[in-house]
Enzyme design. Structure first.
Site, mmCIF file in Angstrom:
data_model
loop_
_atom_site.group_PDB
_atom_site.id
_atom_site.type_symbol
_atom_site.label_atom_id
_atom_site.label_comp_id
_atom_site.label_asym_id
_atom_site.label_seq_id
_atom_site.Cartn_x
_atom_site.Cartn_y
_atom_site.Cartn_z
ATOM 1 N N SER A 163 0.827 -1.201 0.000
ATOM 2 C CA SER A 163 0.000 0.000 0.000
ATOM 3 C C SER A 163 0.865 1.256 0.000
ATOM 4 C CB SER A 163 -0.965 -0.033 1.187
ATOM 5 O OG SER A 163 -1.897 1.003 1.109
ATOM 6 N N ASP A 199 -3.256 6.457 -3.366
ATOM 7 C CA ASP A 199 -1.999 5.914 -2.848
ATOM 8 C C ASP A 199 -1.494 4.847 -3.829
ATOM 9 O OD1 ASP A 199 -3.835 3.924 -2.274
ATOM 10 O OD2 ASP A 199 -3.007 3.456 -0.316
ATOM 11 N N ASP A 215 -1.390 1.656 -4.223
ATOM 12 C CA ASP A 215 -2.212 0.527 -4.684
ATOM 13 C C ASP A 215 -3.642 0.949 -4.970
ATOM 14 O OD1 ASP A 215 -2.831 0.843 -1.939
ATOM 15 O OD2 ASP A 215 -3.407 -1.262 -1.748
ATOM 16 N N ASP A 217 -6.153 2.071 -3.274
ATOM 17 C CA ASP A 217 -7.327 1.805 -2.449
ATOM 18 C C ASP A 217 -7.692 2.997 -1.570
ATOM 19 O OD1 ASP A 217 -5.258 1.555 -0.593
ATOM 20 O OD2 ASP A 217 -6.049 -0.265 0.333
#
Length: 572
Positions: free
Chosen positions: A145, A301, A303, A305
């Site tokens: 992440s 961000d 990734d 999400d």
């Protein structure tokens, strides 16, 4: 320990991490070796996350293979036809992510479990979507992440498309421990594909996500989108291609991506910390927004999400919205969009703003509250929704939002689209995000939230035990009228509410204390789950006076917040 290390080196499939350990052995670096071998990287409700390197206390190919093997055994024991239903696997743009994803596929297919593997990098929401879309038994995303470049992770979704919760986390962990003590069976991707155990998820899969999202009525509010300019950054992550496609599809023609941060790059060369909440992380997208006089400076961000946004004010300056402010705006907007439907269940966490509950009440909607973490927000939503009250929206203050029920986890891509559409609708009416936020505050009160952490010595006594042994009666000179103890699951009353009988709290037990003060202030105290520190969350509420401005109300709330934090932190 040398024998254990030698056995690990012999088992390790990666020459790079083999050499790393051999170099430490040759140098006699006992401290570094102890750090890598004193324990195993813990598998929990967020799966695995840690620094990439050699040994069981790091993220590496062997740890991934053992973890995937343990997960596979657990799935076969718990889910009927798990082998045929299979596991969806995706990965982000970090340096080792593709290899780790392929290692996970090799371990699972060796157990006879079918794998659906993305043919390129994939935003995390696409994997959560795929679990339900493909009827899979589970999903895996290889991602860290928004953590620093040296990290990677292994995130697991259950068959319902949500992050795993107890008892599955401990059940998987136990199987991983077994796998670490036994010979590993692996299958090459070529063998797996030949035997029908590996299916590649190509561009049509990514298109299926887009089609599903745009079938969602909540993302069909197209009010003059061509009039709104926005800047966007993927922050060296995997969101750009999907984000740009989605915005274009709903008519946003003035989208300006930060070129230097558009392509996936696991070294994150232009940011010290690839987290939109960190100071400086949004600098380039705000500069891009200024260049084009855009209304919004938006970020996912790495990734994709999470979603962050800075909004231009009347002076032309860009100001970041907090996660709570975005959540409040979304709650108000989406409940209006969904008016007349049965989609009216909204939720947030115990440390996020309680204003969402007020907004839900004003819309005759259903509200629920959970422990911290999106794993709770979505799993609880599935339990609580009924035929007459379907899930609509949930958020947590750490920039996580999900809109509708196509993805049962945070989804920064749909949040981006929905926020842009909300902005366009307001602009068409001659309004803006700030005027809308002020209108919400004028109706319900000015809610200000803040979080502070206190570092503790590793051997410090548990702060919760201390507070339970000597319960405070006042904070910052104001009486505590309600205490929610999430460890005992009891709500007790004091001060002016002392005559009320105690109540039972309907949440999983957790070491959290929530204090409600007579003046509407809320203080939440909980230990960090990963570090020796205590986290404190504060909320103050000021009623906006008829003749005062947004800025004046904000200054009053900030003054109260400063006094509250100073007094409370001193008492701890």
């Amino acid at each position: 320990m040398n024998e254990t290390i030698s056995q690990w080196i012999a088992r390790d499939p990666d020459p790079k991490t083999q050499q790393e350990l051999q170099t430490l052995l040759d140098a006699g670096d006992d401290a570094a070796l102890a750090d890598r071998f004193s324990q195993r990287l813990a598998f929990g409700t967020a799966g695995l996350r840690g620094v990439v390197g050699a040994g069981p206390n790091r993220m590496n190919r062997l740890v991934i293979q053992e973890t995937a093997t343990g997960l596979g055994h657990y799935l076969l024991s718990q889910i009927e036809e798990a082998d045929h239903r299979g596991v969806v696997i995706g990965y982000d743009g970090r340096l080792d992510s593709k290899q780790f994803a392929q290692d996970a596929a090799s371990a699972l297919t060796a157990l006879g479990i079918k794998v659906f593997l993305t043919h390129k990098v994939a935003p995390t929401p696409l994997v959560a979507f795929g679990v339900k879309q493909l009827g899979a038994a589970a999903g895996i995303v290889v991602t860290a992440s928004h953590n620093p470049p040296e990290y990677n992770g292994f995130k697991v979704y259950w068959e319902n498309g949500a992050q795993i919760i107890a008892p599955h986390d401990s059940g998987i962990a136990a199987e991983i421990d077994k796998a670490a003590q036994q010979p590993l069976n692996l299958m090459t991707l070529e063998q797996a594909e030949h035997q029908g155990l590996l299916a590649w998820l190509g561009d049509d899969y990514y298109q299926a996500y887009l089609d599903a999202q745009f079938a969602n009525p909540l993302l069909q509010n197209n009010t003059q989108p061509e009039a709104v300019a926005l800047a966007y950054t993927a922050m060296h992550g995997v969101g750009a291609e999907m984000a740009e496609s989605m915005l274009k599809r709903v008519g946003f023609t003035q989208v300006h991506s930060v070129a230097a941060q558009r392509e996936p790059d696991g070294t994150f060369p232009t940011v010290n910390f690839p987290n939109p909440e960190e100071a400086g992380a949004m600098d380039l997208v705000i500069a891009e927004a200024k260049k084009h006089n855009a209304l919004l400076a938006c970020a996912n961000d790495p990734d994709a999400d999470r979603f962050a946004v800075a909004v231009r004010d009347i002076h032309g300056e860009y100001r970041m919205l907090t996660g709570d402010q975005v959540g409040i705006l979304f709650g108000n907007y989406l409940l209006n969009v969904a008016q007349g439907t049965n989609e009216n269940l909204v939720g947030t966490t115990i440390v996020s703003s309680s204003l969402l509950e007020k907004i839900a009440l004003a819309h005759n909607a259903k509200f629920y509250q959970t422990l911290t973490g999106f794993k709770w927000l979505t799993n609880v939503a599935m339990e609580k929704q009924t035929q007459d009250s379907q899930f609509l929206f949930a958020y947590e203050e750490a920039l996580g939002y999900t809109v509708g029920n196509k993805v049962w986890d945070k989804d920064g891509l749909t949040a981006l689209v929905a926020f842009a559409q909300m902005t366009a609708e307001l602009a068409a009416k001659g309004q803006n995000i700030w005027s809308q936020l002020e209108a919400i505050y004028r109706q319900h009160g000015f809610y200000l939230n803040a979080q502070r952490s206190i570092a503790l010595q590793p051997d410090s006594p548990a702060i919760g035990s201390i507070l339970r042994a000597s319960p405070p009666s006042r904070i910052a000179g104001v009486d505590i009228v309600q205490t929610d103890d999430l460890q005992s699951l009891e709500r007790s009353f004091s001060g002016e509410l002392a005559n009320k009988p105690a109540e039972t709290i309907d949440l999983p037990a957790s070491d959290v204390l929530i204090y409600h003060l007579a003046n509407g202030v809320r203080v939440v105290v909980r230990p960090s789950g990963t570090e020796p520190k205590v986290k404190c969350y504060y909320e103050v509420v000021e009623q906006m006076l008829e003749d005062e401005s947004y800025e004046e109300a904000k200054q009053r709330a900030e003054a109260q917040m400063t006094a509250l934090i100073d007094a409370h932190q001193a008492s701890l």
